[in-house]
Design a protein around this motif. Structure first.
Motif: not given
Length: 216
Positions: A51, A54-55, A57-59, A61-62, A191, A194-195
């Motif tokens: 978890n 994933e958090k 990677i999301d952070a 990425n954005s 990352v 995701r792109n």
């Protein structure tokens, strides 16, 4: 308790690691180095919090900007991360100069991410710049050893690695660095996935231009 027990066994390898000895023969040396690195990565996989991965990677990425902080051997990990993320057009820094790290950390914003790298989780300079980043409202991530440590407790998202290095060779930071590099590759790959389309474009662009430069 189950994880702790798993980490103390070597059943997967049928291999009892011992530190290098005086006049180590080459066959034994090669086997020990490879097995130790393999074991470090495998044990890191066991303790990894999916978890949190994933958090993280999301952070990343954005994020508008990434700052990687390390000292000594951990700074090498930070530079590797910078090289990877720059190739897929993620704005990031990995300053080696301590003053530049401090300057960069206090200019972060809530849209940015700061990643502190320290196996011990106790490196005072890394703790200082991560504290600056938190005060600037940036999202903070740590890559440190498994278990409680000041860096992991300070950040928003903690990622842990395992290494069974003894104090005798900790200054060389061998297997632990392999595990930390693996974490960086994991974040980078997440990352990039995701792109996917833009990643392919940027990687091809950087590859072509680097190849041109090398051929000159």
């Amino acid at each position: 308790m189950r994880i702790a027990g798993d980490l103390q066994t070597n059943e997967l390898y049928n291999y009892n690691y011992k530190e290098i000895s005086r006049d180590e023969n080459i066959n034994s040396l090669i086997e020990k180095v490879f097995q130790k690195n393999i074991q470090s990565i495998t044990e890191t996989l066991k303790i990894l919090n999916y978890n949190n991965v994933e958090k993280a990677i999301d952070a990343i990425n954005s994020a508008k900007r990434l700052d990687f902080y390390g000292a000594a051997a951990s700074q090498i990990i930070a530079l590797d991360a910078q090289q990877k993320f720059l190739r897929i057009n993620k704005s990031c820094t990995a300053y080696e100069d301590a003053h530049l790290q401090i300057t960069s950390s206090v200019t972060l914003t809530e849209s940015d991410v700061a990643i502190g790298i320290s196996y011990s989780g106790e490196t005072s300079h890394v703790l200082s710049v991560i504290k600056n980043a938190k005060n600037a409202s940036a999202t903070t991530i740590s890559i440190s050893r498994y278990g409680k440590n000041p860096l992991a407790e300070m950040v928003d998202i903690s990622l842990h690695v395992s290494s069974n290095e003894s104090d005798i060779i900790r200054s060389a930071a061998t297997a632990s660095r392999i595990a930390q590099l693996n974490i960086v590759v994991m974040l980078y790959t997440g990352v990039a996935a995701r792109n996917y389309d833009s990643t392919a474009v940027y990687l091809n662009k950087t590859r072509r231009n680097i190849a041109k430069r090398v051929s000159l």
